[in-house]
Design an enzyme around this catalytic site. Structure first.
Site, PDB file in Angstrom:
ATOM      1  CG  ASP A  80      -2.296   0.575   0.919  1.00 32.86           C
ATOM      2  OD1 ASP A  80      -2.353   1.801   0.731  1.00 32.86           O
ATOM      3  OD2 ASP A  80      -3.282  -0.170   0.877  1.00 32.86           O
ATOM      4  CG  HIS A 109      -5.477   3.555   1.146  1.00 35.72           C
ATOM      5  ND1 HIS A 109      -5.029   2.311   0.809  1.00 35.72           N
ATOM      6  CD2 HIS A 109      -6.792   3.563   0.857  1.00 35.72           C
ATOM      7  CE1 HIS A 109      -6.024   1.590   0.324  1.00 35.72           C
ATOM      8  NE2 HIS A 109      -7.112   2.331   0.348  1.00 35.72           N
ATOM      9  CG  ASN A 199     -14.514   1.361  -3.721  1.00 37.01           C
ATOM     10  OD1 ASN A 199     -14.874   0.304  -3.229  1.00 37.01           O
ATOM     11  ND2 ASN A 199     -13.564   2.113  -3.181  1.00 37.01           N
ATOM     12  CB  SER A 266      -9.634   0.494   0.179  1.00 31.50           C
ATOM     13  OG  SER A 266      -9.237   0.701  -1.141  1.00 31.50           O
TER      14      SER A 266
END
Length: 395
Positions: A80, A109, A199, A266
């Site tokens: 990430d 994130h 998404n 996520s």
């Protein structure tokens, strides 16, 4: 959160995405060259949390699972944007910087994803992760809302070479031969790969599969509301294995803070990655395919298109006896429960004596009325036949 758009050679990260526990880890650089510094301005989080646990933790009943396992001995890699290693609830065992731009999480994130998987329990803090005793490997592959496919591939390969047991990829990318190859490399090394299904918004047009989630062998995770149903933003084009909590999520953030109101697959994926770590700790003889089978077989059940097997169920995942488990796997009797922190165990409510007495009186009264009704049902017809005259006494 912000949705990342796909472009040639680029990928979309789903951003819908006390004292420290350990010393600063030593970064491992996988290339000799260094890149230009980047602007690092993540959104500001908050230090104020509500007094109650987030709904996702209550729904998954995570603390009950801790009586059986907390993921000790399992290595989980988070590929990430990096992790805030100074956050009091996050302990990193290894840091790998594919970007060569330093430790900081410039997005937030990666810190949120890592915290959901492995956030330590702190007394008085309502948030905690799913598997707080795993060994967390942070693989930094991006510094912004967009990153290169090549860095994602490098990051996953680094996680494989560091012998991770579970890899979480909360990243959405286009299909790419190098990405597919590195996923197959991970699966061949018996690693559970968990990835976000992606998404969608009304502006995105028809949904398209997200990768690496759509590759065979990857446990793709969709996003669910608190009622267990698929969130409207969860991608239905990706073949979903299970759902995870993905709406109104609270998680650790950069600057030793927290972010509330996070949304997207996520943040659903790391809940499932944490469960995969618990299963691997509980059943070390299961291979990566059997771990995925166990997680999907024990989920709460499909609730429509794009929901797979339904909401992940951590307690059943580590306790259920399944027919496909290999011989010798300890699937029936759980180990002796380990103690939980004193303030993590809910106290049993005191019995309400007044309510108990009232209930007893009502029960006795109801039985009496029933007895009178039964006697009347047999005596009244007999009296009518005799004209209500007394009968002769029996000899």
């Amino acid at each position: 959160m912000i949705g990342r758009t796909l472009a040639a050679g680029m990928l979309a990260l789903q951003l819908t995405s006390a004292p420290a526990f350990a010393a600063v880890p030593v970064a491992e650089h996988v290339q000799a060259e260094r890149r230009a510094p980047v602007e690092c301005k993540p959104r500001k989080g908050t230090t104020q949390l509500p007094g109650t646990e987030p709904w996702a933790q209550r729904r998954l009943d995570i603390k009950n699972v801790w009586r059986i396992t907390r993921g000790a001995g399992v290595k989980v890699a988070v590929v990430d944007s990096g992790v805030d290693y100074q956050h009091p609830q996050i302990q990193i065992s290894k840091f790998i910087d594919v970007t060569h731009t330093g430790y900081r999480d410039c997005v937030g994130h990666g810190t949120a994803v890592a915290g959901i998987i492995a956030g330590r329990y702190l007394a008085g803090v309502p948030f905690h992760g799913v598997a707080p005793e795993v060994q967390l490997i942070s693989v930094k592959q991006s510094n912004s809302e967009e990153g290169e496919v090549a860095d994602l591939v490098k990051g996953i390969k680094e996680a494989v070479d560091r012998k991770a047991d579970v890899i979480n990829v909360s990243v959405r990318a286009a299909d790419h031969p190098d990405l597919k190859a590195v996923i197959q490399y991970a699966l061949s090394r018996d690693i559970v790969v968990v990835a976000a299904a992606g998404n969608i918004t009304k502006e995105d047009g028809p949904p398209e599969p997200a990768y690496p989630a759509a590759y065979d062998g990857v446990l793709a995770v969709g996003s669910a509301n608190s009622d267990g149903r698929r969130a409207d933003s969860s991608n239905t084009a990706t073949p979903v294995g299970v759902l995870g909590p993905g709406v109104d999520i609270t998680a650790p953030w950069t600057g030793k803070s927290y972010m509330r109101g996070l949304e997207g697959t996520s943040f659903a994926a790391p809940y499932v990655a944490g469960v995969a770590a618990l299963v691997r700790a509980r059943f070390p003889k299961l291979d990566q395919q059997q771990v995925r089978q166990r997680i999907t077989a024990t989920a709460d059940g499909s609730v429509g298109t794009g929901t797979g097997a339904g909401m992940v169920n951590p307690l059943l995942a580590v306790t259920a006896s399944l027919s496909f488990d290999p011989a010798g796997a300890p699937v029936v009797a759980p180990p002796p429960p380990s103690p939980l922190p004193a303030d993590a165990v809910a106290k049993a409510p005191r019995p309400d004596e007044h309510a108990t007495n009232v209930a007893l009186l009502v029960t006795v009264g109801a039985l009496g009325v029933a007895a009178v009704a039964a006697a009347a049902a047999s005596l009244i017809p007999l009296g009518r036949r005799r004209g209500w005259r007394p009968g002769r006494p029996a000899a």
